[in-house]
Write a protein that holds these residues in place. Structure first.
Motif, short mmCIF file in Angstrom:
data_model
loop_
_atom_site.label_atom_id
_atom_site.label_comp_id
_atom_site.label_asym_id
_atom_site.label_seq_id
_atom_site.Cartn_x
_atom_site.Cartn_y
_atom_site.Cartn_z
N VAL A 43 0.83 -1.21 0.00
CA VAL A 43 0.00 0.00 0.00
C VAL A 43 0.86 1.26 0.00
CG1 VAL A 43 -0.29 0.31 2.51
CG2 VAL A 43 -2.13 0.99 0.95
N ALA A 44 2.02 1.20 0.65
CA ALA A 44 2.93 2.36 0.66
C ALA A 44 3.48 2.61 -0.74
CB ALA A 44 4.07 2.13 1.64
N SER A 45 3.73 1.55 -1.49
CA SER A 45 4.26 1.68 -2.85
C SER A 45 3.19 2.18 -3.81
CB SER A 45 4.81 0.34 -3.34
OG SER A 45 5.86 -0.11 -2.53
N MET A 46 2.01 1.60 -3.73
CA MET A 46 0.99 1.89 -4.74
C MET A 46 0.28 3.21 -4.49
SD MET A 46 -2.01 -0.65 -6.11
CE MET A 46 -2.09 -0.84 -7.89
N PHE A 47 -0.07 3.48 -3.24
CA PHE A 47 -0.92 4.64 -2.97
C PHE A 47 -0.21 5.79 -2.25
CE2 PHE A 47 -4.01 1.30 -3.80
CZ PHE A 47 -4.86 1.95 -4.68
N TYR A 48 1.02 5.56 -1.82
CA TYR A 48 1.80 6.64 -1.21
C TYR A 48 3.07 6.93 -1.99
CZ TYR A 48 -1.22 6.49 2.91
OH TYR A 48 -2.30 6.56 3.76
N ASP A 49 3.25 6.26 -3.13
CA ASP A 49 4.39 6.48 -4.02
C ASP A 49 5.73 6.34 -3.29
OD1 ASP A 49 2.42 6.97 -5.80
OD2 ASP A 49 2.87 9.09 -6.13
N LYS A 50 5.86 5.27 -2.50
CA LYS A 50 7.10 5.02 -1.76
C LYS A 50 7.72 3.67 -2.13
CE LYS A 50 6.62 8.62 1.11
NZ LYS A 50 7.59 9.73 1.18
N PRO A 51 7.81 3.31 -3.40
CA PRO A 51 8.37 1.99 -3.75
C PRO A 51 9.84 1.86 -3.38
CG PRO A 51 8.12 3.33 -5.73
CD PRO A 51 7.43 4.06 -4.62
N HIS A 52 10.55 2.98 -3.30
CA HIS A 52 11.98 2.94 -2.96
C HIS A 52 12.20 2.62 -1.49
CE1 HIS A 52 10.34 6.90 -2.38
NE2 HIS A 52 11.39 7.34 -1.74
N PHE A 53 11.13 2.61 -0.70
CA PHE A 53 11.23 2.25 0.71
C PHE A 53 10.88 0.78 0.96
CE2 PHE A 53 11.17 6.16 3.65
CZ PHE A 53 12.08 6.81 2.84
N ALA A 54 10.52 0.06 -0.10
CA ALA A 54 10.06 -1.31 0.09
C ALA A 54 11.16 -2.24 0.57
CB ALA A 54 9.46 -1.84 -1.21
N LYS A 81 2.84 7.89 8.85
CA LYS A 81 2.21 7.68 10.15
C LYS A 81 0.70 7.47 10.06
CE LYS A 81 5.75 10.27 12.68
NZ LYS A 81 6.37 9.07 13.25
N GLU A 82 0.08 7.87 8.92
CA GLU A 82 -1.37 7.74 8.82
C GLU A 82 -1.82 6.38 8.32
OE1 GLU A 82 -0.12 10.01 5.00
OE2 GLU A 82 0.55 9.76 7.07
N LEU A 83 -0.88 5.47 8.05
CA LEU A 83 -1.27 4.13 7.62
C LEU A 83 -2.21 3.48 8.64
CD1 LEU A 83 1.92 2.43 6.12
CD2 LEU A 83 -0.21 2.94 4.94
N PHE A 84 -3.18 2.73 8.13
CA PHE A 84 -4.15 2.00 8.96
C PHE A 84 -5.01 2.95 9.79
CE2 PHE A 84 -0.45 -1.04 8.70
CZ PHE A 84 -1.00 -1.81 7.70
N ASP A 85 -5.30 4.11 9.23
CA ASP A 85 -6.19 5.07 9.88
C ASP A 85 -7.62 4.55 9.79
OD1 ASP A 85 -7.98 7.38 10.24
OD2 ASP A 85 -6.14 8.58 10.22
#
Length: 566
Positions: free
Chosen positions: A423-434, A446-450
């Motif tokens: 979900v961080a890669s697809m909807f938060y544009d953070k694939p480089h953090f995978a 920090k807002e994940l799983f809100d």
């Protein structure tokens, strides 16, 4: 290959949705054997491409697994994150596997495997290394370079696996002893084990991955607790250390890591509290029972005949530190040592969660350690179960909850770590953090799983990753692009969604956006066509596809996103 091993391997391949190819038995056996061996040290889900190294120029090593602080390590960044989050590196296990479909134990190949493992740790190798072996070496070198954070030296395991029968041949055993001695000369390890695995032991290893843990103990000194809602039965008492060791040791006398998955804290190593506990265990054992808070064990089934109790599918939810100290000092303990224990039989998830929270209040625990207990994850698990069987995934908010008593294909199980990365890669544009420890992503987003979030994007991102992995695994997509799978997640979103702007996670528009994505990715032909378009853009901006560091670049993410948005 005997029929039982063949049947087990077929069952495994089907569970992993790997197409069975009768002309490729050797490669399939490598996967199966590696899975069984690694399962003795790590029971969570992981990608096989992250451990398989056998593709020529592999130093005689088919697979390498690096497990630190209970985490399967696939990048140097994960080591940095563990140091930042935990302040130490502990319980380091490096597992090497060589698998042969032949029915004999070849002492020459046994020696070559041992020599390859020793050469793996050399900064000036004598054997040619392929990119996968070299990358694993760089991770281990990074661990060693951070020796000031290492609580105990690593453990090194070598598994030589065949389909034959081990008869303890003197020449084979001699080659294993030579390999072990060579590794001991490096002074890198606290424990080295060279393990010959024949068909019988391999079958036993595989059964351990599908059968619930079951242990019988003598529980003589106890009181039955009063009737408690949602608890079938519970007891408070104490047991001898010998009986307790049965709960935490496997047949190989190794500690059972998989009984601590519901314990929110890893073993903290030789810190002042654990050091003092060890002193009591060894020097003043009769006082341990009054100094120690005890161990809490929850099991799904508890049967007894007299004072003999059989625990099935159990977890030690509080007492990880005590358990490890007792295990590490097991040879120095006398018969005076007794362990306070609370034994609870329940299958009620809410009750289990409350027990875990209540018994882990002694010290601060981190966000990622307690995340699975949040109500959002219960709703997400239920949401996953609303999809038709052909598209259904299973959200594993509690580790190993789908391991026993189900026919669920393992590749359909989505761990919390996988959910966060997708979900961080697809909807938060953070694939480089995978490639980072998932706690880092939680800290970054920090807002994940809100609770206000729509559930659709969580399922959609995990489902898209599942579909991509299937196509890579069965070679419908070029394997060399698999390392960019998290980038592809991000790009598919932009490519398939016609909205001028991607809705926010709490927007009602998110449902239609996600249904659009799912409609495409659920069709192999459509998905392959879309990914091939994306691959052409990756080729445009990546000059060296073999460079794993490229996937960690924020600049690449910006370029790819700009391409898609334009």
């Amino acid at each position: 290959m005997d029929r039982i091993t063949q049947n087990n391997m077929t069952s495994f391949l089907e569970s992993e949705q790997i197409d069975i190819d009768e002309n490729n038995t050797s490669e399939q056996f490598e996967l199966f054997a590696s899975y069984c061996a690694i399962a003795q040290h790590y029971s969570d889900n992981y990608d096989f491409e992250d451990v398989i190294t056998g593709e020529g120029c592999d130093s005689g090593i088919d697979a390498i697994a690096i497990i630190v602080n209970g985490t399967m390590i696939t990048s140097k960044e994960e080591i940095d994150d563990l140091i930042e989050f935990n302040k130490y590196l502990n319980d380091i296990n490096i597992v090497f596997i060589q698998a042969k479909t032949s029915s004999d134990f070849n002492y020459s190949q046994i020696g070559t495997f041992g020599a390859g493992v020793k050469d793996f740790f050399s900064e000036q190798p004598q054997m040619i290394r392929n990119d996968k072996v070299q990358y694993k070496h760089s991770i281990v070198s990074h661990i060693i370079s951070n020796s000031k954070y290492i609580k105990h030296k690593p453990n090194c395991y070598l598994y030589y696996i065949t389909t034959g029968k081990w008869v303890n041949d003197e020449n084979c055993r001699g080659r294993m002893n030579i390999a072990t001695s060579d590794l001991e000369e490096l002074s890198l390890f606290s424990k080295i084990r060279y393990i010959p695995v024949d068909a019988d032991l391999l079958q036993k290893y595989y059964r351990s991955t599908i059968d619930a843990i079951e242990t019988e103990i003598d529980f003589n000194y106890k009181v039955t607790l009063p009737e408690i809602q949602n608890v079938k039965q519970s007891f408070l008492g104490y047991i001898s250390h010998k009986e307790f060791l049965k709960l935490i040791m496997d047949e190989n006398k190794e500690i059972r890591k998989n009984v601590f998955y519901d314990n929110v804290r890893d073993f903290q190593g030789d810190n002042p509290v654990n050091h003092e506990m060890a002193e009591t265990v060894c020097n003043d054992p009769n006082k341990f029972i009054i100094f120690n808070n005890g161990v809490t064990v929850i099991c799904k089934q508890l049967l007894n005949i007299g004072n003999k109790y059989t625990l099935t599918d159990y977890q030690i939810v509080n007492g990880c530190q005590t358990s490890h100290v007792l295990y590490n000092n097991k040879d120095n303990i006398n018969n005076d040592l007794q362990i306070p224990i609370k034994l609870i039989e329940t299958e009620n998830e809410e009750t289990v969660n409350r027990i875990i929270k209540a018994t882990n209040r002694q010290t601060e625990v981190t966000n990622e350690q307690l995340i699975a207990l949040n109500e959002f994850h219960r709703k997400l698990e239920a949401f996953y179960n609303t999809f038709p069987l052909k598209d259904r995934l299973y959200y594993e908010r509690r580790s190993k909850q789908y391991n026993y008593g189900t026919d669920i294909e393992k590749v359909r199980i989505v761990s919390i770590g996988t959910q966060i990365k997708s979900v961080a890669s697809m909807f938060y544009d953070k694939p480089h953090f995978a490639s980072r420890f998932y706690g880092r992503l939680l800290d970054t987003i920090k807002e994940l799983f809100d609770d206000r979030h729509q559930l659709w994007p969580y399922y959609t991102s995990a489902y898209t990753l599942y579909r991509l992995e299937y196509l890579f695994r069965n070679k419908s997509l070029p394997q060399k692009y698999r390392k960019f799978r998290f980038h592809i997640l991000m790009m598919l979103k932009y490519q398939l969604v016609e909205e001028p702007k991607i809705p926010k996670m709490n927007s009602n528009k998110m449902e239609s956006v996600c249904k659009t994505i799912i409609d495409v990715v659920s069709d192999n032909t459509k998905l392959v066509a879309e990914v091939k378009k994306i691959i052409s853009l990756i080729d445009k901006h990546v000059s060296n596809l073999d460079n794993t560091e490229t996937t960690k670049s924020s600049t690449l993410v910006d370029k790819l996103r700009s391409e898609m948005q334009n």
